[in-house]
Enzyme design. Structure first.
Site, PDB file in Angstrom:
ATOM      1  CG  HIS A 170      -1.713  -0.990   1.650  1.00  0.00           C
ATOM      2  ND1 HIS A 170      -1.267  -2.116   2.272  1.00  0.00           N
ATOM      3  CD2 HIS A 170      -3.053  -1.129   1.532  1.00  0.00           C
ATOM      4  CE1 HIS A 170      -2.291  -2.920   2.529  1.00  0.00           C
ATOM      5  NE2 HIS A 170      -3.393  -2.353   2.086  1.00  0.00           N
ATOM      6  CG  ASP A 177       1.875  -0.922   3.377  1.00  0.00           C
ATOM      7  OD1 ASP A 177       1.095  -0.558   4.263  1.00  0.00           O
ATOM      8  OD2 ASP A 177       1.581  -1.752   2.488  1.00  0.00           O
ATOM      9  CD  GLU A 180      -8.008  -8.379   0.068  1.00  0.00           C
ATOM     10  OE1 GLU A 180      -7.053  -7.907  -0.591  1.00  0.00           O
ATOM     11  OE2 GLU A 180      -7.931  -8.644   1.279  1.00  0.00           O
ATOM     12  CD  GLU A 227      -7.153 -11.518   3.808  1.00  0.00           C
ATOM     13  OE1 GLU A 227      -6.717 -10.633   3.033  1.00  0.00           O
ATOM     14  OE2 GLU A 227      -7.211 -11.376   5.036  1.00  0.00           O
ATOM     15  CG  HIS A 265     -11.049 -10.996   3.853  1.00  0.00           C
ATOM     16  ND1 HIS A 265     -10.734  -9.995   2.964  1.00  0.00           N
ATOM     17  CD2 HIS A 265     -10.252 -10.792   4.926  1.00  0.00           C
ATOM     18  CE1 HIS A 265      -9.787  -9.224   3.484  1.00  0.00           C
ATOM     19  NE2 HIS A 265      -9.479  -9.691   4.673  1.00  0.00           N
ATOM     20  CG  ASP A 279      -4.656 -10.989   0.032  1.00  0.00           C
ATOM     21  OD1 ASP A 279      -3.851 -11.030  -0.926  1.00  0.00           O
ATOM     22  OD2 ASP A 279      -5.020  -9.923   0.575  1.00  0.00           O
ATOM     23  CG  ASP A 326      -8.958 -10.451   8.817  1.00  0.00           C
ATOM     24  OD1 ASP A 326      -8.427 -11.523   8.523  1.00  0.00           O
ATOM     25  OD2 ASP A 326      -8.909  -9.441   8.105  1.00  0.00           O
ATOM     26  CG  ASP A 382      -4.816 -10.592   8.575  1.00  0.00           C
ATOM     27  OD1 ASP A 382      -5.591 -11.208   7.833  1.00  0.00           O
ATOM     28  OD2 ASP A 382      -4.843  -9.349   8.712  1.00  0.00           O
ATOM     29  CG  ASP A 389      -3.354  -9.611   3.706  1.00  0.00           C
ATOM     30  OD1 ASP A 389      -2.723  -9.086   4.646  1.00  0.00           O
ATOM     31  OD2 ASP A 389      -4.348  -9.091   3.176  1.00  0.00           O
TER      32      ASP A 389
HETATM   33  C1  XLS Z   1      -7.534  -6.430   5.222  1.00  0.00           C
HETATM   34  C2  XLS Z   1      -7.140  -6.704   3.845  1.00  0.00           C
HETATM   35  C3  XLS Z   1      -6.000  -5.857   3.311  1.00  0.00           C
HETATM   36  C4  XLS Z   1      -5.959  -5.957   1.814  1.00  0.00           C
HETATM   37  C5  XLS Z   1      -5.172  -4.880   1.138  1.00  0.00           C
HETATM   38  O1  XLS Z   1      -8.258  -7.204   5.853  1.00  0.00           O
HETATM   39  O2  XLS Z   1      -6.850  -8.060   3.729  1.00  0.00           O
HETATM   40  O3  XLS Z   1      -4.785  -6.236   3.883  1.00  0.00           O
HETATM   41  O4  XLS Z   1      -5.459  -7.192   1.404  1.00  0.00           O
HETATM   42  O5  XLS Z   1      -5.655  -3.629   1.431  1.00  0.00           O
HETATM   43 NI    NI Z   2      -6.032  -9.021   2.098  1.00  0.00          NI
HETATM   44 NI    NI Z   3      -7.611  -9.247   5.472  1.00  0.00          NI
END
Ligand code: XLS
Ligand code: NI
Ligand code: NI
Length: 434
Positions: free
Chosen positions: A99, A102, A230, A266, A269, A294, A305, A307, A337
Site C-alpha cells: 500500500h 506502507d 478484495e 482472502e 475473509h 490472499d 481476522d 491474519d 496477507d
Molecule cells: C484487510 C485486507 C487488506 C488488503 C489490502 O483485511 O486483507 O490487507 O489485502 O488492502
Molecule cells: Ni487481504
Molecule cells: Ni484481510
C-alpha cells in the site's frame, strides 16, 4: 546489506527429510507439477504492510516491535525498503505487494505525500531491476488515516471522494511504473457503522462511478494488469459493501464492469463471510472472476481476522485444488496477507513464518495436483451429471418449456430415483492424496 537479518542464511530447498529450520522441505521452485514449475503455480508474494509496517498492536495494546526503520522520514522509508528487499531475496519470493502508506511517510499535504511515493517508487524500481522479486500488486491504504473514517469512494463528503480519486491515481501510476501485475481495491471503510446515517443507494452509486473511473484510467495509461476487488464482509466497518464474491459479482453486473474487474480472495475473509475459502474460489472461477489470493488463516475461536500464517495442509489443498480447476493463476498469485504474532519479536520469526507458510502451500499444491492428475474426483463429478448428456435432457436447458417438459413427464411416466451423493467415498478418496 543491512544488519537486520544478519546471520540468517539464504533459504534453499533441502527436501522433506531436512531438519534445518532455515530450509524448505516442500517448496522446490523448479519442481515440475502438471507441466509447470512450482514457483509459477504458487507465485508467492510477501505483504509489505504486515512484515514491515505493522507495529505489533492489538485492540488492547500498542507497539511491541522496535524496528530500526520505524519513523516518518524518507531515510527510514529507504532503510525499510532495504530490509524488505533483503528478506525477499533470502526467501527467494518472486513477488511482493504494498500500500502507499506502507512504503512512504504521510506528507503535510497531498502533494508532499505524492512526492514521497514517487521517490520510493524510483527506489523500488532500481531494486526490482537488480533483483528477482517483482510487484504482484499495488494498492492504496484508504482506511487507516482519519480522513477515511467514513469511507473513501463511498464517503458522504465529496472532498474525500476527490482525495480518494487522486490517491488511487497515484497508486495506479506507481504500480504501473513498477510493472505490477494487478491493482487491488480493498474497501475496509466502504460500508457503514449504522444505517441511521447512511444512504445505501447513493453510496453504491458513488462506488460504481469510482470503479468505472479506475477502469477508464487503467485503459488510458495502458496498464495491462488486472483490477481486483478484495471482498470482506466486515471489519473494520460493521458492514462492508464488497461482502463476498457473490455480492461483488452483483455490484459489477449492476455497473457493467463484470468483464473488467476480478477478485482477490482472502482465506480469512471467506471464513468471516460464513463461507469456506474453496467456496469463494470455486464461485469466482465459475463467474469468470478468479484473480488472485490472499493467503492467511483466522483463529477459529476468536472470530477475528487474525491474519495468521497458514498451518493446515488439508485446508490449503482444498484451495489449491480449486485454483488448479480454475486453470491456475494468470496475473494473480499467493500473497501472504499474514502477520507474525505480536510476541514474535525476532528478525528470524519473520523469515520462519514465511518458510513455514510457503512449505504448507507447496505441500497442499502437490497433494491437490496429484489428485487432479489421478482424475478420480473429476470422473466421479462427471458421472453424477452424466444424465444431462442425453439429448432429451439437454433440450430442456436449450429452449425447453414448462408445458413441453410436463407433457414429456406424463408421456414417459418419468419417476426420478434418488442416487447416493457418495460424499464419504469421495472424502476417503481425498484423504488418500492429502
Ligand atoms: C484487510 C485486507 C487488506 C488488503 C489490502 O483485511 O486483507 O490487507 O489485502 O488492502
Ligand atoms: Ni487481504
Ligand atoms: Ni484481510
Amino acid at each position: 546489506m543491512t544488519e537486520f537479518f544478519k546471520g540468517i542464511p539464504q533459504i534453499r530447498f533441502e527436501g522433506p527429510e531436512s531438519t534445518n529450520e532455515f530450509a524448505f522441505r516442500h517448496y522446490n521452485p523448479d519442481e515440475m507439477i502438471l507441466g509447470k514449475r512450482m514457483e509459477d503455480h504458487l507465485r508467492f508474494a510477501v505483504a509489505y504492510w504486515h512484515s514491515f509496517a505493522w507495529p505489533g498492536g492489538d485492540p488492547f495494546g500498542g507497539q511491541t516491535f522496535a524496528r530500526p526503520w520505524f519513523g516518518d522520514t524518507m531515510d527510514l522509508a529507504r532503510l525499510k525498503a532495504d530490509v524488505a528487499f533483503e528478506m525477499f531475496g533470502l526467501l527467494g519470493v518472486p513477488f511482493f505487494c504494498f500500500h502507499d502508506a506502507d512504503v512512504r511517510p504521510e506528507g503535510a499535504s497531498f502533494a508532499e505525500s505524492l512526492r514521497n511515493l514517487e521517490e520510493i517508487t524510483d527506489y523500488f524500481a532500481d531494486k526490482i531491476e537488480g533483483g528477482r522479486t517483482k510487484l504482484l500488486w499495488g494498492t492504496a491504504n484508504m482506511f487507516s488515516h482519519r480522513r477515511w473514517m467514513a469511507g473513501a469512494a463511498t464517503n458522504p463528503d465529496p472532498d474525500v471522494f476527490a482525495y480518494a480519486a487522486a490517491t488511487v491515481k497515484s497508486c495506479m501510476d506507481a504500480t504501473h511504473r513498477l510493472g505490477g501485475q494487478n491493482y487491488v481495491l480493498w474497501g475496509g471503510r466502504e460500508g457503514y457503522e449504522t444505517l441511521l446515517n447512511t444512504d445505501l443507494n447513493r453510496e453504491s452509486q458513488q462506488a460504481g462511478r469510482f470503479l468505472q473511473m479506475v477502469v477508464d484510467y487503467k485503459h488510458k495509461i495502458g496498464f495491462e494488469g488486472a483490477i481486483l476487488i478484495e471482498p470482506k464482509p466486515q471489519e473494520p466497518s460493521k458492514h462492508q459493501y464488497d461482502y463476498d464474491v457473490a455480492t461483488v459479482y452483483g455490484f459489477l453486473k449492476r455497473f457493467g464492469l463484470e468483464n473488467e474487474v476480478k477478485v482477490n480472495i482472502e482465506q480469512g475473509h471467506a471464513i468471516l463471510a460464513g463461507h469456506s475459502f474453496e467456496h469463494e474460489l470455486a464461485l469466482a472461477a465459475s463467474l469468470g472472476l478468479f484473480g488472485s489470493i490472499d493467503m492467511n488463516r483466522n483463529d477459529y475461536q476468536s472470530g477475528w481476522d487474525t491474519d495468521q500464517f497458514p498451518d493446515n495442509v488439508p485446508e490449503m489443498a482444498r484451495a489449491y485444488y480449486e485454483v488448479i480447476r480454475a486453470g491456475g493463476f494468470t496475473t494473480g498469485g499467493t500473497n501472504f496477507d499474514a502477520k507474525i504474532r505480536r510476541q514474535s519479536l525476532d528478525p528470524e520469526d519473520l523469515i520462519l513464518a514465511h518458510v513455514g507458510g510457503m512449505d504448507i502451500c507447496a505441500r497442499a499444491l502437490k497433494a491437490a495436483a496429484a489428485l487432479w492428475e489421478d482424475g478420480s474426483l473429476e470422473r466421479a463429478r462427471g458421472e453424477r451429471y452424466a444424465g444431462w448428456d442425453r439429448p432429451e435432457n439437454l433440450a430442456m436447458l436449450k429452449g425447453g418449456t414448462l408445458d413441453g417438459i410436463a407433457a414429456r413427464v406424463l408421456a414417459q411416466d418419468i419417476d426420478p430415483q434418488p442416487r447416493s451423493g457418495k460424499q464419504e467415498r469421495l472424502e476417503n478418496l481425498w484423504n488418500r492424496f492429502v
